[in-house]
Motif scaffolding. Structure first.
Motif, mmCIF file in Angstrom:
data_model
loop_
_atom_site.group_PDB
_atom_site.id
_atom_site.type_symbol
_atom_site.label_atom_id
_atom_site.label_comp_id
_atom_site.label_asym_id
_atom_site.label_seq_id
_atom_site.Cartn_x
_atom_site.Cartn_y
_atom_site.Cartn_z
ATOM 1 N N GLY A 90 -9.471 13.195 -36.877
ATOM 2 C CA GLY A 90 -9.350 11.932 -36.146
ATOM 3 C C GLY A 90 -7.990 11.798 -35.497
ATOM 4 O O GLY A 90 -7.125 12.683 -35.625
ATOM 5 N N GLY A 91 -7.810 10.699 -34.811
ATOM 6 C CA GLY A 91 -6.590 10.490 -34.043
ATOM 7 C C GLY A 91 -5.339 10.512 -34.902
ATOM 8 O O GLY A 91 -4.323 11.114 -34.536
ATOM 9 N N THR A 92 -5.413 9.870 -36.050
ATOM 10 C CA THR A 92 -4.218 9.813 -36.900
ATOM 11 C C THR A 92 -3.832 11.214 -37.345
ATOM 12 O O THR A 92 -2.645 11.573 -37.316
ATOM 13 N N CYS A 95 -2.165 13.028 -34.410
ATOM 14 C CA CYS A 95 -0.789 12.553 -34.165
ATOM 15 C C CYS A 95 0.140 13.044 -35.275
ATOM 16 O O CYS A 95 1.273 13.463 -35.008
ATOM 17 N N HIS A 121 1.028 4.155 -31.179
ATOM 18 C CA HIS A 121 0.113 3.871 -32.291
ATOM 19 C C HIS A 121 0.840 4.018 -33.636
ATOM 20 O O HIS A 121 1.715 4.874 -33.783
ATOM 21 N N PRO A 168 -4.147 5.588 -22.841
ATOM 22 C CA PRO A 168 -3.250 4.438 -22.809
ATOM 23 C C PRO A 168 -2.879 4.022 -24.232
ATOM 24 O O PRO A 168 -3.362 4.593 -25.205
ATOM 25 N N TYR A 170 -3.073 1.552 -27.422
ATOM 26 C CA TYR A 170 -4.220 0.827 -27.996
ATOM 27 C C TYR A 170 -4.099 -0.671 -27.743
ATOM 28 O O TYR A 170 -5.075 -1.324 -27.345
ATOM 29 N N ASP A 195 -0.275 10.801 -26.410
ATOM 30 C CA ASP A 195 -1.338 10.288 -27.260
ATOM 31 C C ASP A 195 -2.439 9.726 -26.362
ATOM 32 O O ASP A 195 -2.390 8.583 -25.925
ATOM 33 N N CYS A 197 -5.509 9.725 -27.455
ATOM 34 C CA CYS A 197 -6.602 9.657 -28.438
ATOM 35 C C CYS A 197 -7.733 8.785 -27.919
ATOM 36 O O CYS A 197 -8.899 9.143 -28.010
ATOM 37 N N ILE A 198 -7.379 7.635 -27.354
ATOM 38 C CA ILE A 198 -8.439 6.697 -26.974
ATOM 39 C C ILE A 198 -8.849 6.863 -25.506
ATOM 40 O O ILE A 198 -9.989 6.588 -25.142
ATOM 41 N N ASP A 229 -9.454 11.932 -28.945
ATOM 42 C CA ASP A 229 -10.451 11.772 -30.009
ATOM 43 C C ASP A 229 -11.867 11.884 -29.447
ATOM 44 O O ASP A 229 -12.220 11.176 -28.497
ATOM 45 N N HIS A 231 -14.412 11.111 -31.335
ATOM 46 C CA HIS A 231 -15.185 10.002 -31.919
ATOM 47 C C HIS A 231 -14.870 8.655 -31.243
ATOM 48 O O HIS A 231 -15.267 7.623 -31.734
ATOM 49 N N LYS A 232 -14.164 8.726 -30.117
ATOM 50 C CA LYS A 232 -13.983 7.502 -29.329
ATOM 51 C C LYS A 232 -14.844 7.650 -28.060
ATOM 52 O O LYS A 232 -16.055 7.559 -28.122
#
Ligand SMILES: Cc1ncc(COP(=O)(O)O)c(C=O)c1O
Length: 472
Positions: A90-92, A95, A121, A168, A170, A195, A197-198, A229, A231-232
């Motif tokens: 996942g994103g965390t 990172c 984040h 961008p 969060y 980042d 991720c999203i 990510d 899963h986003k």
């Protein structure tokens, strides 16, 4: 217990959760709205869930799928022939691994630090906490909420191992100026992580659809790694993100090997060691099924939903948008002081929507976060009508007020010395007889809002500790 009864019980438990489909939950979940996609992902997950990514030579299917996914991410996000990557949980984790790799690559620095904009984040603060890295937090521009490139450049020093930007962020959905920040990092010989991720799986498609998206990916000189990510906005089941590095030398310190015990030589690319092949296979299936055309079409759908919601909120009496969001995330603040935005969140919950409260921070006012997904298309007007009604209702209730004894109790709390008794007294003041999220959160949020961040963190850790106590 018979299998069917267990599944019935599970269904009954799940009925108490926020809905994960249908666009009613505007945080935590990403719904493509496409029929059949969940079934495909679940089928692929089941086929691979008993495999173990701990040893990719034992399960070459996992190796193949991971390399396929990394190649797809690299192609989408400006990677070159040297680009490599890793699929993480996942994103965390992505990172954290970017911070770990940066730190591990600089054995010469005794007290490493990372430079992050204040909107980065919290995963970067978690990485810093776990890996004993100092965080230099640079305030963002107060109006746009984007990183200030001069201030970021000025914050880079000899101990800096990594500079971070978001594409961008969060909280506000704005894209940081990646080009000048990455250039400043490069000039100082420091790594720069984007980042994404999203936004990483939606911004390239927004650009293809003609949106004005600032340069943010691996093609920007100086960008050394990027997280995205699956899963986003790749609409894959939870448990997959990709961490790309511009080349294998940059990635190598991320890996871990230990031969210092009598068992198998432990050789890991991520924080996990045993790793289910399930999420990887599910992501591989979804990516292949949707393909470029599928994602382009989903991006067009979510773009339309975001535009409609954005326009409706911008003209709604009592609300305003923060910043100039370039992605699919909206931050909605109150534009008047006769009501509380957290009461609006409660009112929306009563109307069957979940909007996520975000506390005030620097120039960012207390606000509600909306993660818009493709599933929001078609019900935009319903959401806007309910939002207008929620604001009217919050206005009738008026702003949340707190007694002076509550404010003074909170002011007198020392996060380092919070006792279970003091925590219990505070819960009672919030009208909570036991530790469970009450139906209406505005009063609790108002109390948390007056607590400085270190105290808020401590209170919530206490809350979590009680929540995760069986029988509580
Ligand atoms: C920009 C950004 N980075 C990192 C993360 C952390 O991702 P995860 O919740 O998958 O660990 C998120 C999650 O929303 C995010 O938006």
């Amino acid at each position: 217990m018979p299998a069917d009864r267990i599944l019935d019980d599970l269904r009954a438990l799940r009925a108490g959760d926020l809905p994960t489909h249908g666009g009613r939950t505007l945080a935590y979940v990403y719904d493509s709205g496409l029929s059949g996609l969940d079934e495909l992902a679940a089928g692929a997950h089941a086929l691979a869930s008993s495999t173990n990514g701990l040893d990719p030579t034992a399960f070459p299917s996992l190796l193949r799928m991971e390399n396929d996914i990394v190649a797809a991410a690299s192609a989408l996000l400006g990677g070159g022939p040297a680009t490599v990557g890793t699929v993480t949980s996942g994103g965390t984790e992505s990172c954290m691994l970017a911070v770990h790799a940066a730190r591990a690559s600089r054995g010469d620095v005794t007290r490493p630090r990372i430079v992050v904009p204040s909107t980065a984040h919290a995963a970067f603060h978690k990485a810093a906490h776990y890996f004993h890295v100092e965080v230099a937090t640079v305030p963002v521009s107060p109006d746009t909420f984007t990183a200030d490139p001069e201030a970021m450049a000025a914050a880079i020093d000899d101990r800096t191992v990594l500079v971070v930007v978001s594409a961008p962020s969060y909280a506000h959905g704005v894209v940081d100026p990646v080009v000048p920040v990455a250039a400043a990092a490069r000039e100082r010989g420091v790594r720069c992580h984007v980042d994404a991720c999203i936004g990483g799986w939606v911004l390239p498609y927004f650009r293809a659809l003609g949106e004005d998206v600032p340069d943010f990916d691996l093609s920007v000189p100086g960008v050394t790694s990027l997280s995205v990510d699956l899963h986003k906005y790749a609409y894959c089941p939870k448990g997959t993100s990709v961490l790309l590095h511009a080349d294998a030398d940059l990635r190598r310190p991320q890996f871990f090997a230990s031969a210092s015990w009598p068992g198998y030589t432990m050789l890991n690319s991520t924080l996990q060691s045993t790793r289910s092949g399930g999420p990887l296979a599910a992501a591989w299936a979804v990516l292949n099924h949707l393909g470029d055309d599928g994602y382009r079409s989903l991006a067009s759908t979510v773009l339309s939903a975001t535009r409609t919601l954005r326009a409706g909120i911008a003209t709604m009496d009592g609300l305003r948008l923060q910043g100039d969001p370039r992605s699919t995330l909206l931050s909605v603040a109150a534009d008047a002081d006769d009501f509380d935005v957290f009461t609006v969140a409660d009112e929306m919950t009563e109307r069957g929507w979940y909007l996520q409260p975000q506390f005030g921070f620097e120039s960012s006012a207390p606000n509600l976060h909306l993660t818009v997904t493709a599933a929001n298309h078609g019900t935009e007007e319903l959401l806007l009508a309910d939002l207008a009604a929620a604001v009217a209702s919050a206005r009738r209730s008026g702003p949340v007020t707190m007694g002076p004894e509550v404010t003074s109790t909170i002011a007198g709390l020392d996060p380092a010395e919070l006792t279970p008794e003091a925590f219990g007294a505070l819960l009672a003041m919030a009208g909570m007889t036991k530790v469970a999220a009450p139906k209406r959160m505005a009063e609790v949020n108002a109390m948390l809002a007056v607590a400085p961040p270190p105290l808020r963190e401590r209170l919530l850790v206490e809350f979590l500790s009680v929540l995760y106590t069986p029988g509580s």
